[in-house]
Design a protein around this motif. Structure first.
Motif, PDB file in Angstrom:
ATOM      1  N   ASP A  99       0.850  -1.190   0.000  1.00  0.00           N
ATOM      2  CA  ASP A  99       0.000   0.000   0.000  1.00  0.00           C
ATOM      3  C   ASP A  99       0.887   1.243   0.000  1.00  0.00           C
ATOM      4  O   ASP A  99       2.017   1.222   0.479  1.00  0.00           O
ATOM      5  N   SER A 100       0.338   2.333  -0.509  1.00  0.00           N
ATOM      6  CA  SER A 100       1.134   3.548  -0.668  1.00  0.00           C
ATOM      7  C   SER A 100       1.692   4.063   0.648  1.00  0.00           C
ATOM      8  O   SER A 100       2.840   4.525   0.714  1.00  0.00           O
ATOM      9  N   ASP A 101       0.893   3.987   1.741  1.00  0.00           N
ATOM     10  CA  ASP A 101       1.386   4.506   3.019  1.00  0.00           C
ATOM     11  C   ASP A 101       2.517   3.649   3.579  1.00  0.00           C
ATOM     12  O   ASP A 101       3.495   4.160   4.126  1.00  0.00           O
ATOM     13  N   HIS A 102       2.397   2.323   3.407  1.00  0.00           N
ATOM     14  CA  HIS A 102       3.459   1.425   3.881  1.00  0.00           C
ATOM     15  C   HIS A 102       4.721   1.611   3.048  1.00  0.00           C
ATOM     16  O   HIS A 102       5.843   1.591   3.580  1.00  0.00           O
ATOM     17  N   GLN A 146      -3.090   7.022   2.631  1.00  0.00           N
ATOM     18  CA  GLN A 146      -2.873   6.110   1.513  1.00  0.00           C
ATOM     19  C   GLN A 146      -3.639   6.634   0.306  1.00  0.00           C
ATOM     20  O   GLN A 146      -4.703   7.240   0.447  1.00  0.00           O
ATOM     21  N   GLU A 148      -4.839   4.847  -2.171  1.00  0.00           N
ATOM     22  CA  GLU A 148      -5.808   3.914  -2.748  1.00  0.00           C
ATOM     23  C   GLU A 148      -7.202   4.222  -2.222  1.00  0.00           C
ATOM     24  O   GLU A 148      -7.546   3.834  -1.093  1.00  0.00           O
ATOM     25  N   GLY A 250      -5.720  11.675  -0.712  1.00  0.00           N
ATOM     26  CA  GLY A 250      -5.588  10.409  -0.013  1.00  0.00           C
ATOM     27  C   GLY A 250      -6.616  10.245   1.074  1.00  0.00           C
ATOM     28  O   GLY A 250      -7.501  11.092   1.263  1.00  0.00           O
ATOM     29  N   SER A 256      -3.922   3.776  11.257  1.00  0.00           N
ATOM     30  CA  SER A 256      -2.620   4.329  10.876  1.00  0.00           C
ATOM     31  C   SER A 256      -2.167   5.391  11.869  1.00  0.00           C
ATOM     32  O   SER A 256      -0.986   5.507  12.185  1.00  0.00           O
TER      33      SER A 256
END
Length: 460
Positions: A99-102, A146, A148, A250, A256
């Motif tokens: 995922d984008s944040d990870h 994120q 997504e 986002g 999170s």
């Protein structure tokens, strides 16, 4: 034909040894089955016990998708170290599955040179998005969000949304979809739809007619405490996040935010414990670990030399009244405890926004008055004990007066230090304690020995 043996962590007392043997065997399917049978904690421990060559071989055997699932089971610091040891092209293929944040978290943990090498191997669109995430501070909505999410034009109908979900069900399967967002042509946030709305409203209904207008949202600059307050006030599964122009960029999830707050607490604890540079694992290179610790310990040597130099100036006084040596650590330690209480209150009020870094005089007034009151109480107590023990009222006066004076200094400084450090953009949690300890030690020694010098004939 015999049934294949299923391997589990219980099949070996040391799962990392079983993992090592499976890596040597090179059967990716059995290897993945074994990893899937472990919980995240066991996975992290087993991988950490492998040598660098075996770790590289492990990720070589796994597909990028499976490797990404393994990465999600271990801490960001450990995962970043593993990715740095892989060829950039292989690391890029794995990170693209996250995922984008990870992904942004992992790249942020890496050395800048290693992160850049991996970014160059990623797909241009993925790399561009990752760079945009890295531009935001880690502990803000921009750094935690994120990318997504699902958004649709206001003129679309419920039927068109349902058709899009059907057509792209495989692509959207990994999205955390609880809400659907409505945006204009410039991607500005207009409204939000709940899952219930999309499932049960008429298919002909236009989104602009049925959406929730002016939805609660965050800006990319929102900090951790603001995010915490937001989700405490609004019971949402996720919050849309917009940039300074109002464009949606986002979604921030409450989990999170909680994870980021836990990581911040761990980082502060490590900093106060003298571990500089973030998390430390015993699997890290020896010299890296030594450097992280020595940077702090070396500073403490200098700070302690400063405090000890005060004693050196009063050697004659200390030699003439050796009883003072018993009370020196008491005065400095008790004052330090009082000062640390003030530090804790200032840190808490800063985090809650109840005090600002420029409110120095207000904090000084509040803490100095408290320091005088507590200093007198503590000074009378310790001074009384000293007088009764040795039968010398002057000893009690010196010890009690020094503790009272040092408590005022410690409490006042303890209240001010976090504000001053915050003002000059230093981490108050990391620096306040060692500075306070040095000053309280130095001032405590000074007060005891200077007061004793003034009445030395009465003490000897």
């Amino acid at each position: 034909m015999e049934n294949p043996v299923t391997v589990t962590p219980e099949s070996h007392a040391r799962p990392w040894e079983e993992l090592q043997s499976l890596i040597v065997a090179g059967d990716a399917a059995v290897l993945l089955e074994f990893i899937d049978s472990m919980n995240p904690t066991e996975t992290a421990r087993a991988i950490s016990r492998l040598n660098a060559e075996s770790q590289g071989r492990l990720f070589y055997l796994l597909s990028p998708e499976d490797a990404a699932e393994v990465i999600e089971d271990i801490s960001d610091a450990q995962a970043a170290d593993l990715m740095e040891d892989l060829p950039p092209q292989q690391a890029a293929a794995i990170l693209e599955e996250l995922d984008s944040d990870h992904l942004a978290d992992l790249l942020g943990e890496m050395d800048e040179e290693d992160a850049e090498a991996i970014l160059k191997q990623m797909r241009p669109d993925e790399a561009l998005e990752a760079r945009q995430f890295l531009a935001y501070p880690a502990d803000t909505a921009g750094g935690l969000m994120q990318s997504e999410y699902l958004s649709y034009p206001a003129e679309w109908t419920i039927g068109q949304v349902l058709q899009d979900l059907q057509d792209n069900r495989e692509s959207y399967a990994d999205y955390h979809v609880q809400y659907f967002y409505v945006t204009d042509q410039a991607e500005r946030l207009l409204g939000v739809l709940r899952m219930h709305d999309v499932l049960f409203l008429p298919r002909s209904a236009r989104l602009e007619k049925v959406m929730i207008r002016k939805p609660h949202h965050l800006t990319v600059a929102a900090g951790l405490e603001e995010l915490r307050d937001f989700f405490e006030e609004h019971d949402l599964f996720g919050a849309p996040t917009v940039d300074m122009d109002g464009r949606m960029v986002g979604v921030v999830l409450p989990e999170s935010v909680e994870e980021a707050r836990r990581e911040k607490s761990v980082k502060q604890y490590l900093g106060l414990s003298g571990i500089i540079g973030g998390e430390e694992f015993r699997t890290m290179p020896l010299f890296n670990r030594a450097g992280r610790r020595l940077s702090w310990l070396s500073l403490n040597i200098i700070l302690n030399i400063i405090a000890a130099s005060v004693i050196a100036l009063y050697q004659d006084t200390l030699a003439a009244a050796i009883t003072l040596a018993i009370f020196l650590p008491m005065v400095s330690d008790m004052s330090g405890c009082s000062g640390n209480q003030a530090v804790a209150v200032s840190m808490r009020e800063l985090s809650l926004g109840l005090v600002r870094p420029n409110e120095l005089l207000r904090v000084l007034g509040k803490e100095a008055s408290l320091g005088v009151l507590n200093g007198l109480a503590l000074g009378l107590l310790l001074g009384g004990v000293a007088m009764l023990w040795k039968g010398n009222p002057y000893l009690g006066l010196v010890v009690g007066g020094a503790l009272a004076a040092n408590t005022v200094v410690a409490v006042s400084l303890g209240g001010l230090l976090p504000l001053l450090l915050k003002k000059i953009k230093m981490d108050p949690a990391l620096v306040s304690a060692p500075l306070l300890t040095t000053v309280t030690d130095m001032c405590g020694f000074f007060f005891v020995l200077s007061f004793a010098t003034a009445v030395l004939p009465r003490l000897a």
